[in-house]
Scaffold this motif. Sequence first.
Motif, PDB file in Angstrom:
ATOM      1  N   TYR A   1      44.840 -30.664  14.363  1.00 45.94           N
ATOM      2  CA  TYR A   1      45.681 -29.541  13.944  1.00 45.94           C
ATOM      3  C   TYR A   1      45.273 -28.239  14.636  1.00 45.94           C
ATOM      4  CZ  TYR A   1      47.174 -25.566  11.247  1.00 45.94           C
ATOM      5  OH  TYR A   1      47.669 -24.335  10.896  1.00 45.94           O
ATOM      6  N   ASP A   2      43.996 -27.875  14.597  1.00 48.57           N
ATOM      7  CA  ASP A   2      43.563 -26.592  15.154  1.00 48.57           C
ATOM      8  C   ASP A   2      43.851 -26.505  16.647  1.00 48.57           C
ATOM      9  OD1 ASP A   2      42.708 -25.584  12.737  1.00 48.57           O
ATOM     10  OD2 ASP A   2      40.608 -26.114  13.033  1.00 48.57           O
ATOM     11  N   SER A   3      43.638 -27.610  17.361  1.00 52.01           N
ATOM     12  CA  SER A   3      43.931 -27.624  18.791  1.00 52.01           C
ATOM     13  C   SER A   3      45.425 -27.442  19.039  1.00 52.01           C
ATOM     14  CB  SER A   3      43.449 -28.937  19.422  1.00 52.01           C
ATOM     15  OG  SER A   3      42.039 -29.005  19.435  1.00 52.01           O
TER      16      SER A   3
ATOM     17  N   LEU B   1      44.964 -27.639   1.999  1.00 48.95           N
ATOM     18  CA  LEU B   1      45.392 -28.932   1.456  1.00 48.95           C
ATOM     19  C   LEU B   1      45.738 -29.895   2.582  1.00 48.95           C
ATOM     20  CD1 LEU B   1      47.711 -27.620  -1.418  1.00 48.95           C
ATOM     21  CD2 LEU B   1      45.425 -28.625  -1.683  1.00 48.95           C
ATOM     22  N   GLY B   2      46.449 -29.398   3.580  1.00 48.05           N
ATOM     23  CA  GLY B   2      46.823 -30.259   4.702  1.00 48.05           C
ATOM     24  C   GLY B   2      45.623 -30.798   5.437  1.00 48.05           C
ATOM     25  N   LYS B   3      44.630 -29.963   5.668  1.00 49.10           N
ATOM     26  CA  LYS B   3      43.437 -30.425   6.386  1.00 49.10           C
ATOM     27  C   LYS B   3      42.674 -31.461   5.577  1.00 49.10           C
ATOM     28  CE  LYS B   3      42.720 -26.460   9.397  1.00 49.10           C
ATOM     29  NZ  LYS B   3      41.799 -25.408   9.862  1.00 49.10           N
ATOM     30  N   ARG B   4      42.719 -31.343   4.258  1.00 46.11           N
ATOM     31  CA  ARG B   4      42.083 -32.348   3.419  1.00 46.11           C
ATOM     32  C   ARG B   4      42.745 -33.711   3.620  1.00 46.11           C
ATOM     33  NH1 ARG B   4      41.908 -30.497  -2.616  1.00 46.11           N
ATOM     34  NH2 ARG B   4      41.205 -28.625  -1.519  1.00 46.11           N
ATOM     35  N   LEU B   5      44.061 -33.709   3.808  1.00 44.69           N
ATOM     36  CA  LEU B   5      44.796 -34.954   3.997  1.00 44.69           C
ATOM     37  C   LEU B   5      44.668 -35.511   5.414  1.00 44.69           C
ATOM     38  CD1 LEU B   5      48.046 -33.944   2.102  1.00 44.69           C
ATOM     39  CD2 LEU B   5      46.354 -35.620   1.338  1.00 44.69           C
ATOM     40  N   LEU B   6      44.318 -34.649   6.358  1.00 48.17           N
ATOM     41  CA  LEU B   6      44.216 -35.088   7.742  1.00 48.17           C
ATOM     42  C   LEU B   6      42.819 -35.550   8.124  1.00 48.17           C
ATOM     43  CD1 LEU B   6      46.405 -32.272   9.329  1.00 48.17           C
ATOM     44  CD2 LEU B   6      47.000 -34.697   9.158  1.00 48.17           C
ATOM     45  N   ILE B   7      41.901 -35.528   7.153  1.00 46.42           N
ATOM     46  CA  ILE B   7      40.557 -36.048   7.393  1.00 46.42           C
ATOM     47  C   ILE B   7      40.658 -37.538   7.681  1.00 46.42           C
ATOM     48  CG2 ILE B   7      38.319 -36.529   6.305  1.00 46.42           C
ATOM     49  CD1 ILE B   7      38.639 -33.982   4.721  1.00 46.42           C
ATOM     50  N   HIS B   8      39.761 -38.036   8.496  1.00 42.74           N
ATOM     51  CA  HIS B   8      39.755 -39.466   8.829  1.00 42.74           C
ATOM     52  C   HIS B   8      39.731 -40.301   7.545  1.00 42.74           C
ATOM     53  CE1 HIS B   8      38.456 -43.343  10.423  1.00 42.74           C
ATOM     54  NE2 HIS B   8      38.865 -42.908  11.593  1.00 42.74           N
ATOM     55  N   PRO B   9      40.569 -41.347   7.459  1.00 43.76           N
ATOM     56  CA  PRO B   9      40.669 -42.154   6.222  1.00 43.76           C
ATOM     57  C   PRO B   9      39.353 -42.714   5.718  1.00 43.76           C
ATOM     58  CG  PRO B   9      42.435 -42.711   7.741  1.00 43.76           C
ATOM     59  CD  PRO B   9      41.519 -41.771   8.491  1.00 43.76           C
TER      60      PRO B   9
ATOM     61  N   ASP C   1      62.198 -11.970  11.326  1.00 42.38           N
ATOM     62  CA  ASP C   1      63.313 -12.229  12.237  1.00 42.38           C
ATOM     63  C   ASP C   1      62.837 -12.787  13.568  1.00 42.38           C
ATOM     64  OD1 ASP C   1      65.436 -11.302  10.560  1.00 42.38           O
ATOM     65  OD2 ASP C   1      64.785  -9.241  10.953  1.00 42.38           O
ATOM     66  N   GLU C   2      61.563 -12.549  13.894  1.00 45.40           N
ATOM     67  CA  GLU C   2      61.007 -13.013  15.160  1.00 45.40           C
ATOM     68  C   GLU C   2      59.908 -14.038  14.908  1.00 45.40           C
ATOM     69  OE1 GLU C   2      62.234 -12.097  18.031  1.00 45.40           O
ATOM     70  OE2 GLU C   2      63.611 -10.590  17.196  1.00 45.40           O
ATOM     71  N   PHE C   3      59.782 -14.984  15.824  1.00 43.95           N
ATOM     72  CA  PHE C   3      58.726 -15.991  15.761  1.00 43.95           C
ATOM     73  C   PHE C   3      57.374 -15.307  15.890  1.00 43.95           C
ATOM     74  CE2 PHE C   3      55.928 -19.251  17.446  1.00 43.95           C
ATOM     75  CZ  PHE C   3      56.320 -20.400  16.779  1.00 43.95           C
ATOM     76  N   GLY C   4      56.410 -15.684  15.028  1.00 40.52           N
ATOM     77  CA  GLY C   4      55.116 -15.008  15.057  1.00 40.52           C
ATOM     78  C   GLY C   4      53.957 -15.904  14.660  1.00 40.52           C
ATOM     79  N   TRP C   5      52.844 -15.253  14.347  1.00 45.44           N
ATOM     80  CA  TRP C   5      51.589 -15.947  14.056  1.00 45.44           C
ATOM     81  C   TRP C   5      51.725 -16.900  12.877  1.00 45.44           C
ATOM     82  CZ3 TRP C   5      47.640 -18.290  15.461  1.00 45.44           C
ATOM     83  CH2 TRP C   5      46.450 -18.382  14.754  1.00 45.44           C
ATOM     84  N   CYS C   6      52.440 -16.509  11.835  1.00 46.22           N
ATOM     85  CA  CYS C   6      52.605 -17.390  10.676  1.00 46.22           C
ATOM     86  C   CYS C   6      53.310 -18.687  11.066  1.00 46.22           C
ATOM     87  CB  CYS C   6      53.394 -16.686   9.570  1.00 46.22           C
ATOM     88  SG  CYS C   6      52.490 -15.330   8.780  1.00 46.22           S
ATOM     89  N   ASP C   7      54.295 -18.589  11.952  1.00 45.43           N
ATOM     90  CA  ASP C   7      55.022 -19.777  12.389  1.00 45.43           C
ATOM     91  C   ASP C   7      54.131 -20.695  13.220  1.00 45.43           C
ATOM     92  OD1 ASP C   7      57.746 -18.878  11.425  1.00 45.43           O
ATOM     93  OD2 ASP C   7      57.250 -17.247  12.797  1.00 45.43           O
ATOM     94  N   ILE C   8      53.254 -20.109  14.020  1.00 48.26           N
ATOM     95  CA  ILE C   8      52.334 -20.910  14.815  1.00 48.26           C
ATOM     96  C   ILE C   8      51.383 -21.686  13.915  1.00 48.26           C
ATOM     97  CG2 ILE C   8      50.340 -20.717  16.381  1.00 48.26           C
ATOM     98  CD1 ILE C   8      51.926 -18.611  17.912  1.00 48.26           C
ATOM     99  N   LEU C   9      50.975 -21.082  12.807  1.00 42.57           N
ATOM    100  CA  LEU C   9      50.107 -21.782  11.857  1.00 42.57           C
ATOM    101  C   LEU C   9      50.858 -22.894  11.128  1.00 42.57           C
ATOM    102  CD1 LEU C   9      48.207 -18.752  10.289  1.00 42.57           C
ATOM    103  CD2 LEU C   9      47.202 -20.538  11.738  1.00 42.57           C
TER     104      LEU C   9
END
Length: 206
Positions: free
Chosen positions: A20-22, A112-120, A155-163
């Motif tokens: 995700y971070d990459s 929460l998402g990163k918790r779910l993306l941890i290796h099974p 109205d414009e694409f920004g940092w929040c959208d990138i996250l």
Amino acid sequence: MIDANDIPSSQLILYADDGYDSHVVRLLLEEKKLAYYLSRLHSERPEDLTELNPYHTLPVLQQREIALYEVNVIFEYLEERYHTNKLLPETPQERAQFRQLAWRIQRDWLSLGKRLLIHPDSFNKAQAALAKKQLSDSLITLSPLFAHKPYFMADEFGWCDILLAPLLWRLDEMGIELPRAISRPLFEYQTRVFERSSFQKKACVD
């Protein structure tokens, strides 16, 4: 790993994996329209990486003598250094508000998402089930927010959208299926973001 001595010192070098971070940093670089060298790493972490990042994590962005390895720091560095294609609003008040929105996204959704993306092999099933419910419920509840503006509260694409974009791209991977009828604004937002050329290019997971 790329030998930085073979690359002009002014160039950006990104050491990244498929996580995700990459994905966030690749999307950030594409939106800023910055040229960079990508060193794609997988499960093996070269020992040289320790010299750049004592935590031995990815991504790492290197330029000249500086090496950055925290997503928010990377964003602030690129936003301050490269003034074209800005991803924060113009006024200090608006920038502060959007930084706070980004912090809330990271605290409320990405944690929460990163918790779910941890290796099974390494995650707790009960914690994962709770995280999945909390993230699903939150996205459904806040889906109407995405109906007011083309992008997240803007109205414009920004940092929040990138996250947000790489997280939403991984909903299937996290086992999250949102009800289409009541989550329509969120699905329409996803379509807008996923169709951007930056997402379709190198920023999109191969």
